[in-house]
Scaffold this motif. Structure first.
Motif, PDB file in Angstrom:
ATOM      1  N   ALA A 133      36.648  42.521  41.197  1.00 38.82           N
ATOM      2  CA  ALA A 133      35.419  43.079  41.282  1.00 38.82           C
ATOM      3  C   ALA A 133      34.110  43.517  39.892  1.00 38.82           C
ATOM      4  CB  ALA A 133      35.247  44.108  42.139  1.00 38.82           C
ATOM      5  N   GLY A 134      35.853  44.538  39.043  1.00 45.47           N
ATOM      6  CA  GLY A 134      34.580  45.349  37.853  1.00 45.47           C
ATOM      7  C   GLY A 134      34.382  43.980  36.804  1.00 45.47           C
ATOM      8  N   ALA A 135      35.021  42.650  36.524  1.00 46.10           N
ATOM      9  CA  ALA A 135      34.948  41.628  35.704  1.00 46.10           C
ATOM     10  C   ALA A 135      33.503  40.975  36.251  1.00 46.10           C
ATOM     11  CB  ALA A 135      36.216  40.977  35.283  1.00 46.10           C
ATOM     12  N   LEU A 136      33.821  40.937  37.632  1.00 46.05           N
ATOM     13  CA  LEU A 136      32.647  39.660  38.265  1.00 46.05           C
ATOM     14  C   LEU A 136      30.946  41.268  37.617  1.00 46.05           C
ATOM     15  CD1 LEU A 136      34.390  39.100  41.177  1.00 46.05           C
ATOM     16  CD2 LEU A 136      33.467  37.564  39.470  1.00 46.05           C
ATOM     17  N   LEU A 137      31.215  41.958  37.763  1.00 52.60           N
ATOM     18  CA  LEU A 137      29.964  43.171  37.628  1.00 52.60           C
ATOM     19  C   LEU A 137      29.815  42.515  36.135  1.00 52.60           C
ATOM     20  CD1 LEU A 137      28.673  45.133  38.971  1.00 52.60           C
ATOM     21  CD2 LEU A 137      29.962  46.787  38.233  1.00 52.60           C
TER      22      LEU A 137
END
Length: 668
Positions: free
Chosen positions: A540-544
């Motif tokens: 989720a962090g990398a996608l954001l």
């Protein structure tokens, strides 16, 4: 016949000479169990696990025990670091059945891989209410022979129970101010005000929670969040969990005061904590945080870097003592007499006081773990430390697990890139780049599918799991921001497209294994942090961040949907979803998008990297170049380097002034 020779896992290779007829996890092992009509004995551990070594010496190296195992079981050995999916599935069963778990993990399975009896470490003789390993083997054999129907019923019920566990991902959007405030309140309740950290013994470094606290302070100005983070970092850095001579952190402290560590040193702990201390320095200017960040980075490079440019998984807890016996902590602990032998009477007395070495000892048999109760900047202490470190270097060293784990190298890449940029250490950025090159060359195939591990430059056989994709993408994105090389942003995009295609379920929930991975009795799915960020929230962090770099709506939507689980769990269990809370802070703050049209490594670029705004992404380089979408149509003003800061579809006025940029990225 023992079949572990030639595998890539150092843990499995440690068992290649056992008299046990070990098999690696494979379809052939279960076919053999079916052919012989015997159960499978599954043993799961990892190379730096102290009690795994103990059970190996006591039982797996014993000829009589091995003969019984060979006659009545097909024995399968698994490295949990190489096959986290297998470990997760059966650990869930162990914890559900016994209320606890750990390694070594011992599970008995049918030929259909269905578990029916569980345990962890079993001693060679019955003690402390535990049956002996031989008693367990004989009991399972008797049940298999005489009560097969009962065994089948138990196995079937366990598999049904596991398959019926569905995970609600939240469903109604990502967390907001209210959920993050509740999470902070929950952490405040669990905080140990006297000793710092959270909970009681054993005490683990709360790396992901510390990142949340630092980001929450940056966004809201909450002093209590910063104080908990700073005090916990200080307590760990002054405690025995931190190697006061060589740098780097042990896995955890067995006590509440951070004094006695479990001495194994893991790459993931040190990568995460290196980054935490660098971020604490960025927030406070703490000299202690600066020193620990750099020493931890130097430890990783000095002790864990492999000839191929990656980072090894771990150093063992055990090593040989002065009598040639393998003892936990032998490499690290000191007695007053040992201090005198190296330093002489006067300096030994000073060192004993400075490092907390007592005649009674703080560990075992009169030895002490070095701590730092006094002045960390005492110049005399620095000279004494150098002499003790040189003497320690003559001791037999702990063993090293040379296996390269993709996810943990991703964490190391992020930490080294940022630490190198913050403290003007280009050598650390180079080491991060070399590790990233190794992951691309060895771990990524032509369609960007990751393999989990490699050793000696040779890729392992096992597919990467979600944490590999999330953490490697995180590392590549950090490296892109520091180096101005857009290829790392592109590589991160390849990996995140695989996440969207193969790891994502209905409503945005994520799975730990790909939809085309090996089928186990349950498809593992865990959004909570363990020793590392959960694959779910790491992705989720990398996608954001990728969405902030590129403007991709599909990646941002996927990140927001994945964070629904943080809305559900964050207020109830904040200690166990710290990275998800940290990502949620970035989402609430924007995250801010910073484009620096100008030289990489220049004043404006460095100022952007030192901004405290949670999760801010930075692109630096030539205006209009194709390296970064954020640099498109953003020229230098009157030929001077220029910074552009945007968030929530609103942009500040461009600036050529570093102080103005710093204020724009202060966080609050």
């Amino acid at each position: 016949m023992n079949r572990l020779a030639g595998v890539t896992s150092p843990y499995l290779l440690q068992h290649a000479d056992n008299p046990v007829d070990w098999w690696p996890w494979s379809p052939e092992a279960f076919e053999e169990a079916r052919r012989r009509d015997v159960p499978v004995l599954l043993s799961v551990g990892y190379s730096s696990c102290h009690w795994c070594h103990v059970m190996a010496h006591e039982s797996f190296e014993d000829e009589a025990t091995a003969a019984y195992m060979n006659a009545h079981f097909v024995s399968v050995k698994v490295d949990r670091e190489e096959r986290p999916d297998v470990d997760a599935v059966y650990m869930e069963a162990v914890q559900a059945a016994t209320g606890q778990g750990g390694w070594p993990m011992t599970v008995f399975l049918t030929a259909d891989a269905e578990p029916f009896y569980f345990g962890t470490y079993f001693p060679p003789e019955a003690r402390h209410g535990m049956p002996s390993f031989r008693q367990v083997l004989e009991g399972v054999t008797a049940a298999w022979t005489d009560r097969r129907d009962e065994v089948g019923e138990v196995a079937g019920r366990i598999v049904r129970d596991l398959s019926e566990r569905s995970l609600a991902h939240g469903g109604d959007g990502p967390p907001g101010e209210a959920e993050l405030a509740q999470a902070l309140l929950g952490l405040t309740r669990d905080y140990d005000e006297k000793r710092a950290g959270f909970g009681g013994a054993p005490k683990f470094p709360p790396s992901m929670v510390l990142e949340f606290l630092l980001r929450h302070h940056a966004r809201t100005g909450a002093d209590g969040a910063l104080q908990m983070a700073a005090d916990t970092c200080a307590a760990m850095a002054r405690g025995g969990i931190y190697d006061q001579l060589g740098g780097g952190f042990a896995r955890y402290a067995v006590d509440r005061d951070w004094v006695v560590p479990h001495f194994e040193k893991m790459l993931y702990d040190n990568a995460l904590l290196c980054r935490v201390y660098a971020h604490l320095w960025r927030a406070t200017g703490s000299e202690l945080a600066r020193r620990v960040a750099l020493e931890t980075a130097d430890f990783m490079v000095r002790e864990l870097r492999t000839p191929e440019g990656g980072f090894a998984s771990a150093l063992d807890a055990d090593s040989e003592d002065a009598h040639g016996k393998h003892v936990e902590g032998a490499y690290y602990v000191w007695t007053p007499e040992q201090l005198r032998e190296v330093l002489g009477e006067e300096d030994a007395a000073f060192a004993a006081e400075h490092f907390g070495v007592t005649e009674e000892g703080t560990f075992e048999e009169g030895s002490s773990v070095l701590q730092l109760p006094g002045d960390p900047d005492d110049p005399r202490a620095a000279r004494v430390r150098e002499r003790l470190l040189a003497a320690r270097d003559e001791r037999p060293r702990p063993g090293r697990d040379d296996k390269i784990v993709a996810a943990w190298n991703g964490l190391a890449i992020a930490a080294l890139a940022e630490t190198g940029a913050f403290f003007d250490r280009p050598d650390l950025v180079e080491r991060a780049t070399e590790a990233a090159d190794l992951l691309v060359r060895v771990h990524m195939g032509p369609v960007a599918r990751l393999v989990r591990t490699s050793k000696d430059g040779r890729a392992g056989d096992h597919a990467g799991v979600l944490e590999d994709y999330g953490d490697v993408a995180e590392g590549f994105l950090a490296l892109a921001g520091v180096t101005g090389e857009g290829a790392w942003l592109e590589f991160a995009g390849f990996l995140l497209d695989i996440v969207l295609q193969h790891f994502r379920g209905e409503g945005g929930q994520l799975y730990d294994t790909a939809d085309d991975a090996e089928r186990l009795i349950r498809r593992p799915q865990d959004p909570t942090d363990s020793a590392t960020p959960a694959g779910w929230t790491a992705a989720a962090g990398a996608l954001l961040s990728y969405a902030a770099h590129t403007g991709s709506e599909s990646h941002r939507t996927a990140a927001e949907e994945a964070l629904g689980v943080v809305k559900a769990l964050g207020p109830r269990a904040p200690r166990f979803i710290g990275w998800g809370l940290a990502v949620a802070e970035a989402l609430l703050d924007g995250p801010r998008e910073v484009a620096v049209a100008g030289p990489v490594g220049g004043e404006l670029h460095r100022t952007a990297l030192l901004g405290r705004a949670p999760g801010a992404v930075v692109a630096a380089g030539e205006s209009g170049g194709a390296e970064f979408p954020l640099l498109a149509d953003r020229p230098m003003a009157d030929g001077a380097p220029t910074a552009y800061v945007c968030r929530h579809f609103v942009c500040d006025a461009p600036t050529t002034d570093a102080e103005t940029l710093a204020r724009a990225l202060g966080g609050a």
